[in-house]
Design a protein around this motif. Structure first.
Motif, PDB file in Angstrom:
ATOM      1  N   GLY A 255      81.122  56.888  60.976  1.00 50.61           N
ATOM      2  CA  GLY A 255      80.393  56.136  59.951  1.00 50.61           C
ATOM      3  C   GLY A 255      79.372  56.986  59.222  1.00 50.61           C
ATOM      4  N   ASN A 256      78.609  57.772  59.971  1.00 51.46           N
ATOM      5  CA  ASN A 256      77.610  58.657  59.346  1.00 51.46           C
ATOM      6  C   ASN A 256      78.279  59.776  58.557  1.00 51.46           C
TER       7      ASN A 256
ATOM      8  N   TYR B 214      79.656  58.419  55.231  1.00 51.13           N
ATOM      9  CA  TYR B 214      78.540  58.131  54.328  1.00 51.13           C
ATOM     10  C   TYR B 214      77.974  59.425  53.731  1.00 51.13           C
ATOM     11  N   LEU B 215      77.731  60.406  54.576  1.00 49.57           N
ATOM     12  CA  LEU B 215      77.120  61.655  54.112  1.00 49.57           C
ATOM     13  C   LEU B 215      78.067  62.453  53.212  1.00 49.57           C
ATOM     14  N   ALA B 216      79.351  62.443  53.521  1.00 48.84           N
ATOM     15  CA  ALA B 216      80.325  63.136  52.666  1.00 48.84           C
ATOM     16  C   ALA B 216      80.369  62.506  51.277  1.00 48.84           C
TER      17      ALA B 216
ATOM     18  N   ALA C  42      77.501  53.422  58.274  1.00 46.21           N
ATOM     19  CA  ALA C  42      76.518  54.453  58.641  1.00 46.21           C
ATOM     20  C   ALA C  42      75.324  53.784  59.314  1.00 46.21           C
ATOM     21  N   ASN C  43      74.600  54.553  60.066  1.00 48.74           N
ATOM     22  CA  ASN C  43      73.384  54.101  60.726  1.00 48.74           C
ATOM     23  C   ASN C  43      72.389  53.589  59.684  1.00 48.74           C
ATOM     24  N   ASP C  44      71.816  52.409  59.940  1.00 49.75           N
ATOM     25  CA  ASP C  44      70.881  51.791  58.993  1.00 49.75           C
ATOM     26  C   ASP C  44      69.653  52.656  58.721  1.00 49.75           C
ATOM     27  N   THR C  45      69.089  53.243  59.771  1.00 43.71           N
ATOM     28  CA  THR C  45      67.896  54.072  59.581  1.00 43.71           C
ATOM     29  C   THR C  45      68.224  55.298  58.742  1.00 43.71           C
ATOM     30  N   LEU C  46      69.370  55.907  58.999  1.00 44.96           N
ATOM     31  CA  LEU C  46      69.803  57.065  58.210  1.00 44.96           C
ATOM     32  C   LEU C  46      69.968  56.668  56.741  1.00 44.96           C
TER      33      LEU C  46
END
Length: 190
Positions: free
Chosen positions: A49-50, A53-55, A24-28
């Motif tokens: 990737g995002n 991570y979010l799921a 996932a995006n580091d900032t996210l």
């Protein structure tokens, strides 16, 4: 245009689908305290990737991308890991997005200014948007067409009527990001 984009991105993703799952995006990820679950839209999701991570953090994710290679990969990963992700191959120029459905919208390294209004409208009141991509910083990303780079402070200006929780403009990397909350009557009175 969409067919040319689909073929270009399919070629870029073809080799990557054999490797490890994307991160996932580091900032996210640094915003995890705000990421409490709900409905999420991941726009131009790539290999997901995002989305993955979010799921894993309580979101039911709708993932959209022009690349059928990327979408197929993400569908397989979601099924393998039993994650609530619905991935679809779409031409974002023609996509019809339902208003005020999402608690979170994520857009990373994709820029289509014609989608700004639509992306803002799909976030529920009190919901969030995370947007990160390249911007016009001297000496960075010079190989990129300038129409795919943000102007300085463009995201800050775009979300000025929202509650901006984080804005980053990294001149060394040529990256700009915003994490903002859509205001509601309740939020404005607090």
């Amino acid at each position: 245009m969409a067919e040319r984009d689909r073929l270009k991105w399919n070629a870029k993703y073809q080799d990557k689908v054999q490797g490890d799952a994307p991160a996932a995006n580091d900032t996210l990820r640094s915003l995890s305290s705000y990421l409490v679950g709900g409905m999420c839209l991941d726009v131009a999701c790539g290999l997901g990737g995002n989305s993955l991570y979010l799921a894993k953090h309580g979101y039911q994710v709708i993932s959209l991308d022009v690349s059928d290679v990327a979408v197929s990969y993400l569908q397989q990963k979601a099924k393998q890991d039993n994650l609530p992700i619905t991935a679809s191959q779409v031409d974002l120029d023609k996509a019809s997005l339902p208003p005020e459905l999402y608690d979170l919208v994520v857009v990373t390294y994709f820029l289509d200014r014609q989608l700004y209004k639509s992306l803002k409208s799909v976030v529920k009141e009190g919901g969030f948007i995370f947007f990160e991509t390249f911007y016009e910083a001297a000496g960075t990303n010079e190989h990129m067409n300038s129409r795919f780079k943000l102007k300085p402070f463009e995201l800050q200006d775009l979300f000025r009527e929202w509650k901006i929780l984080q804005f980053i403009q990294d001149e060394q990397k040529g990256i700009q990001s915003v994490f903002a909350q859509k205001r509601s009557a309740d939020l404005e009175s607090n």
